[in-house]
Enzyme design. Structure first.
Site, PDB file in Angstrom:
ATOM      1  N   ASP A  65      -1.805   7.871 -12.783  1.00 15.76           N
ATOM      2  CA  ASP A  65      -2.512   7.355 -11.608  1.00 15.76           C
ATOM      3  C   ASP A  65      -2.387   8.356 -10.469  1.00 15.76           C
ATOM      4  OD1 ASP A  65      -3.815   5.679  -9.812  1.00 15.76           O
ATOM      5  OD2 ASP A  65      -1.994   4.571  -9.317  1.00 15.76           O
ATOM      6  N   ASP A  94      -8.653   3.592  -4.682  1.00 15.19           N
ATOM      7  CA  ASP A  94      -7.833   4.771  -4.394  1.00 15.19           C
ATOM      8  C   ASP A  94      -8.105   5.262  -2.966  1.00 15.19           C
ATOM      9  OD1 ASP A  94      -6.510   4.686  -6.789  1.00 15.19           O
ATOM     10  OD2 ASP A  94      -7.713   6.210  -7.765  1.00 15.19           O
ATOM     11  N   HIS A 119     -10.293  -2.047  -2.228  1.00  9.28           N
ATOM     12  CA  HIS A 119      -9.315  -1.586  -1.247  1.00  9.28           C
ATOM     13  C   HIS A 119      -9.227  -0.072  -1.255  1.00  9.28           C
ATOM     14  CE1 HIS A 119      -5.833  -0.608  -3.835  1.00  9.28           C
ATOM     15  NE2 HIS A 119      -5.930  -1.773  -4.431  1.00  9.28           N
ATOM     16  N   GLU A 121      -6.972   3.282   0.360  1.00 12.87           N
ATOM     17  CA  GLU A 121      -5.612   3.579   0.815  1.00 12.87           C
ATOM     18  C   GLU A 121      -5.586   4.841   1.665  1.00 12.87           C
ATOM     19  OE1 GLU A 121      -3.470   5.679  -2.918  1.00 12.87           O
ATOM     20  OE2 GLU A 121      -4.519   3.809  -3.366  1.00 12.87           O
ATOM     21  N   CYS A 129       1.268   6.228  -7.111  1.00 13.68           N
ATOM     22  CA  CYS A 129       1.603   4.811  -7.061  1.00 13.68           C
ATOM     23  C   CYS A 129       2.338   4.534  -5.755  1.00 13.68           C
ATOM     24  CB  CYS A 129       2.482   4.440  -8.258  1.00 13.68           C
ATOM     25  SG  CYS A 129       3.307   2.832  -8.100  1.00 13.68           S
ATOM     26  N   ARG A 162      -5.615  -0.506   2.694  1.00 10.47           N
ATOM     27  CA  ARG A 162      -4.215  -0.403   2.278  1.00 10.47           C
ATOM     28  C   ARG A 162      -3.533   0.702   3.066  1.00 10.47           C
ATOM     29  NH1 ARG A 162      -2.158   1.362  -3.842  1.00 10.47           N
ATOM     30  NH2 ARG A 162      -0.683   2.939  -3.083  1.00 10.47           N
ATOM     31  N   GLU A 192       1.439  -1.804   1.657  1.00 10.24           N
ATOM     32  CA  GLU A 192       2.001  -1.503   0.339  1.00 10.24           C
ATOM     33  C   GLU A 192       3.482  -1.158   0.414  1.00 10.24           C
ATOM     34  OE1 GLU A 192       2.298  -1.925  -2.546  1.00 10.24           O
ATOM     35  OE2 GLU A 192       1.463  -0.385  -3.870  1.00 10.24           O
ATOM     36  N   ASN A 215       1.438  -7.204  -2.814  1.00 11.03           N
ATOM     37  CA  ASN A 215       1.446  -6.609  -4.153  1.00 11.03           C
ATOM     38  C   ASN A 215       2.748  -6.971  -4.849  1.00 11.03           C
ATOM     39  OD1 ASN A 215       1.262  -5.044  -6.437  1.00 11.03           O
ATOM     40  ND2 ASN A 215       1.483  -3.088  -5.380  1.00 11.03           N
TER      41      ASN A 215
END
Length: 304
Positions: A65, A94, A119, A121, A129, A162, A192, A215
């Site tokens: 990821d 992302d 969403h 970030e 992550c 996010r 997050e 989350n």
């Protein structure tokens, strides 16, 4: 019911249906579904909305990821989940796959594919992550510009911003960014990798009236809390992003070990979904009934 019959399809857009769920009483529970089959199983369990995790999606492709997949690859997963279940879906966007115009393109592609929410970030590529170390953040104003671009591009897609600022800027930086992103047009905020209940409380207290997403990922920095506990903290949504993939991968690992050892799958039969269970879940008989209900074409009799 099948997705092939127009009368069986939802009349409202995915965005409006997601927004209605978000505005309903109680916390919106969004289990991760990494493909259409997992999505069908979540729907059968009674869930009304779903989450598509970038980490689960890329892992299912055999990739880390790190933001290296494309908008169109994600759209393939969105389409299969939306088509299989008809449920409103929150999608991990992302970093938006680039800058403002790329974000707008992502929003249009995701919305057309059937997403109900996305969403974004505030990390820089290569993103990580949210529960790993050494994340690099974009400036708050650059991220706000992306949020504004997303809001301008959407028809009724729900935009969730996010922030990964907790690790490097603390709770104060998280709250400051959240306020800026809300002003830019975000419908909800996703703080997050919060590491304590006190942090969740602080974010809630600082953002009255703002929709908040929690989350609940396993093996991460956030303490294990239930959906009810997040609701009691004042949160509006909770995701379990990679749980379905982790369980499926563990089961597959065991299968391959047994098959390599025994040269047969016999020992795993009690743990398998049966053929009948699979056919029922994917609606094979519904498709067959639809096919048989359609009048067959009959060629005309020869003339003369």
């Amino acid at each position: 019911m099948t997705y092939l019959v127009a009368a069986d399809l939802p009349r409202e857009t995915a965005g409006s249906r997601f927004r209605a769920l978000l505005n309903s009483p109680g916390i919106l529970r969004l289990p991760g579904a990494h493909n259409g089959q997992a999505a069908l199983q979540a729907k059968a369990a009674g869930f009304e909305g779903l989450y598509l995790s970038g980490a689960a999606m890329t892992a299912s492709m055999g990739l880390p990821d790190l933001g290296i997949i494309t908008v169109d690859e994600v759209a393939f997963f969105i389409r299969q989940i939306a088509r299989a279940t008809g449920l409103p879906l929150l999608v991990d966007g992302d970093t938006g796959y680039g800058e403002a115009l790329n974000v707008m393109h992502m929003v249009r592609v995701f919305e057309e594919a059937g997403a109900g929410a996305v969403h974004l970030e505030d990390q820089l590529l290569p993103k990580k992550c949210g529960h790993l170390n050494d994340k690099k953040l974009a400036s708050a104003y650059d991220m706000a510009a992306k949020v504004a671009a997303a809001a301008r591009a959407r028809r009724d897609l729900v935009i969730v911003a996010r922030t990964d600022a907790a690790a490097s800027e603390g709770i104060e930086g998280t709250i400051a960014r959240a306020k800026l992103y809300t002003e830019a047009g975000a419908d909800a905020i996703f703080p997050e990798a919060l590491t304590s209940i006190e942090m969740f409380r602080a974010v809630r207290a600082a953002l009255p009236g703002v929709k908040l997403l929690a989350n609940m990922t396993e093996f991460g920095r956030t303490p294990a809390l239930t959906a009810q506990e997040f609701q009691d903290l004042g949160y509006d949504m909770v995701i379990w992003p990679v749980s379905s993939l982790r369980v499926a991968n563990k089961a597959q690992h065991k299968l391959y070990q047994v098959l390599a050892r025994d040269g047969a799958t016999t020992a795993m039969l009690p743990e398998m979904q049966t053929r009948a269970e699979l056919y029922h879940l994917i609606g094979l008989n519904d498709f067959e009934a639809l096919d048989s209900s359609i009048a067959l074409s009959i060629p005309p009799a020869p003339v003369g």
